[in-house]
Design an enzyme around this catalytic site. Structure first.
Site, PDB file in Angstrom:
ATOM      1  N   ASP A  52      26.154  15.525  17.920  1.00 58.20           N
ATOM      2  CA  ASP A  52      26.780  14.680  17.038  1.00 58.20           C
ATOM      3  C   ASP A  52      26.958  13.216  17.385  1.00 58.20           C
ATOM      4  OD1 ASP A  52      28.469  14.105  14.734  1.00 58.20           O
ATOM      5  OD2 ASP A  52      30.079  14.348  15.635  1.00 58.20           O
ATOM      6  N   SER A  53      27.526  12.413  16.829  1.00 56.00           N
ATOM      7  CA  SER A  53      27.761  11.056  16.935  1.00 56.00           C
ATOM      8  C   SER A  53      28.962  10.895  18.062  1.00 56.00           C
ATOM      9  CB  SER A  53      27.960  10.140  15.688  1.00 56.00           C
ATOM     10  OG  SER A  53      29.265  10.686  15.131  1.00 56.00           O
ATOM     11  N   TYR A  64      28.498   6.845  13.008  1.00 59.17           N
ATOM     12  CA  TYR A  64      27.063   6.753  12.400  1.00 59.17           C
ATOM     13  C   TYR A  64      27.211   6.432  10.780  1.00 59.17           C
ATOM     14  CZ  TYR A  64      24.082   9.356  15.928  1.00 59.17           C
ATOM     15  OH  TYR A  64      23.489   9.617  16.881  1.00 59.17           O
ATOM     16  N   CYS A 124      25.735  17.254  12.645  1.00 56.34           N
ATOM     17  CA  CYS A 124      26.070  15.978  11.867  1.00 56.34           C
ATOM     18  C   CYS A 124      25.573  15.804  10.621  1.00 56.34           C
ATOM     19  CB  CYS A 124      25.865  14.484  12.857  1.00 56.34           C
ATOM     20  SG  CYS A 124      26.200  13.078  12.174  1.00 56.34           S
ATOM     21  N   CYS A 175      31.344  16.106   6.583  1.00 54.62           N
ATOM     22  CA  CYS A 175      31.180  15.347   8.060  1.00 54.62           C
ATOM     23  C   CYS A 175      31.921  16.426   8.925  1.00 54.62           C
ATOM     24  CB  CYS A 175      32.013  14.141   7.726  1.00 54.62           C
ATOM     25  SG  CYS A 175      32.189  13.434   9.457  1.00 54.62           S
ATOM     26  N   THR A 176      31.387  16.559  10.232  1.00 52.93           N
ATOM     27  CA  THR A 176      31.671  17.503  11.038  1.00 52.93           C
ATOM     28  C   THR A 176      33.145  17.231  11.728  1.00 52.93           C
ATOM     29  OG1 THR A 176      30.189  16.676  12.569  1.00 52.93           O
ATOM     30  CG2 THR A 176      29.329  18.525  11.456  1.00 52.93           C
TER      31      THR A 176
HETATM   32  N1  DGL Z   1      30.096  13.756  12.332  1.00 50.10           N
HETATM   33  C1  DGL Z   1      29.205  13.131  11.643  1.00 50.10           C
HETATM   34  C2  DGL Z   1      28.980  13.837  10.408  1.00 50.10           C
HETATM   35  O1  DGL Z   1      28.938  14.936  10.227  1.00 50.10           O
HETATM   36  C3  DGL Z   1      29.599  11.501  11.390  1.00 50.10           C
HETATM   37  C4  DGL Z   1      30.600  10.824  11.855  1.00 50.10           C
HETATM   38  C5  DGL Z   1      30.195   9.443  12.321  1.00 50.10           C
HETATM   39  O2  DGL Z   1      30.210   8.423  11.036  1.00 50.10           O
HETATM   40  O3  DGL Z   1      29.797   9.093  13.254  1.00 50.10           O
HETATM   41  O4  DGL Z   1      28.428  13.187   9.242  1.00 50.10           O
END
Ligand code: DGL
Length: 298
Positions: free
Chosen positions: A21-22, A53, A85, A199-200
């Site tokens: 993930d980010s 991200y 992500c 979003c995770t």
């Molecule tokens: N956890 C990421 C997702 O599921 C994104 C979080 C971020 O913006 O970096 O979209």
């Protein structure tokens, strides 16, 4: 899910999964995977050097993601790469798959189950701004929620709040209420009964979101489905292989720029956190575990 496709089916699979993930959001998926398949060796990687991200240009992410994925897989040699992500998966899943020679599991918004679950026919989608504007997301809505009204809201603030909570901070109730308020302010939001946490990061703050929602709603996410899909991929590996595994976490930045991250990973069972620096194709790993810092290039 079929009648025979239950979580119990994956309880004895093994193999190595690299969850990516980010930031810390993918830890929610890593936890689901450990719950369903406790024998799977889970390592974790966060692209902290490019976090978040959600507000990045699509072109930046499409260029970066296959590079990072390929370098991490080269370093950790997993059997399956799990992109935990939504922002990355809804944009660059094909490019990442093309670049890797191992199976890749992506994470996409749980629109289909939400549409099924809704009694009112109005659902909400909370995600990053990137995921909200994706064609992939629009296609999911038209394929699986054509008879359902889908209200959308993209928020980077919710990602920041989730990272703060993971660090042990306690943002105010007003912060959570304000970050999700634009979803509830939309026309027909009074009909909304299910909200997809697309979003995770957001399952980390589900309790706070529930507590500060202006009306009762059910929040759902894709975590368990991603874990099951990973189990399905590793399903050919079933047996009694017991090999020592020390879970590793990697971050693509200098850890001193991310105070608390090493502790968060330790709390989630990743004994060692290593800095994985990606510079113009030159890679080095600096280990920042409690044993001190050690750097090696490869
Ligand atoms: N956890 C990421 C997702 O599921 C994104 C979080 C971020 O913006 O970096 O979209």
């Amino acid at each position: 899910m079929t009648a025979t496709d239950t979580s119990a089916e994956y309880s004895r699979v093994h193999g190595r999964a690299l969850v990516f993930d980010s930031g810390v959001g993918g830890l929610t998926v890593a936890e689901e995977l450990r719950a369903i398949s406790p024998d799977v060796h889970v390592d974790y990687a966060a692209d902290a050097g490019f976090f978040p991200y959600g507000d990045k240009e699509d072109a930046q992410l499409t260029e970066r993601l296959p590079e990072v994925a390929s370098a991490l897989v080269g370093a950790l040699d997993p059997d399956v790469f799990v992109i935990a992500c939504n922002t990355a998966s809804t944009l660059a899943l094909p490019e990442i798959r093309e670049r890797l020679t191992i199976p890749v599991v992506g994470t996409v918004p749980a629109i289909k189950p939400a549409a099924r679950l809704s009694k009112t026919g109005t659902i909400g989608l909370l995600a990053t701004p990137g995921t909200i504007r994706r064609e992939y997301t629009a296609a999911l809505i038209s394929d699986f929620a054509q008879d359902v009204d889908v209200l959308l809201h993209g928020s980077v603030d919710l990602v920041t709040l989730a990272e703060a909570v993971a660090r042990g901070e306690t943002p105010s109730e007003e912060d959570f209420a304000a970050a999700q308020a634009p979803l509830f302010a939309q026309d027909r939001a009074n009909q909304m009964d299910v909200i997809v946490l697309a979003c995770t990061h957001f399952p980390l703050i589900k309790t706070q979101l529930q507590a500060t929602a202006p009306k009762p709603v059910t929040y759902i996410d894709s975590g368990e489905a991603i874990a099951r899909q990973t189990g399905r991929i590793l399903a050919s590996r079933v047996g009694d292989v017991v090999v020592e595994h020390i879970p590793r976490a990697m971050i693509t930045d200098d850890p001193t720029r991310h105070p608390g991250l090493v502790e968060i990973f330790q709390r989630y069972g990743f004994a060692n956190t290593e800095a994985f620096m990606l510079n113009m194709g030159e890679r080095s790993v600096a280990s920042v575990s409690s044993a001190g810092t050690r750097t090696r290039s490869f």
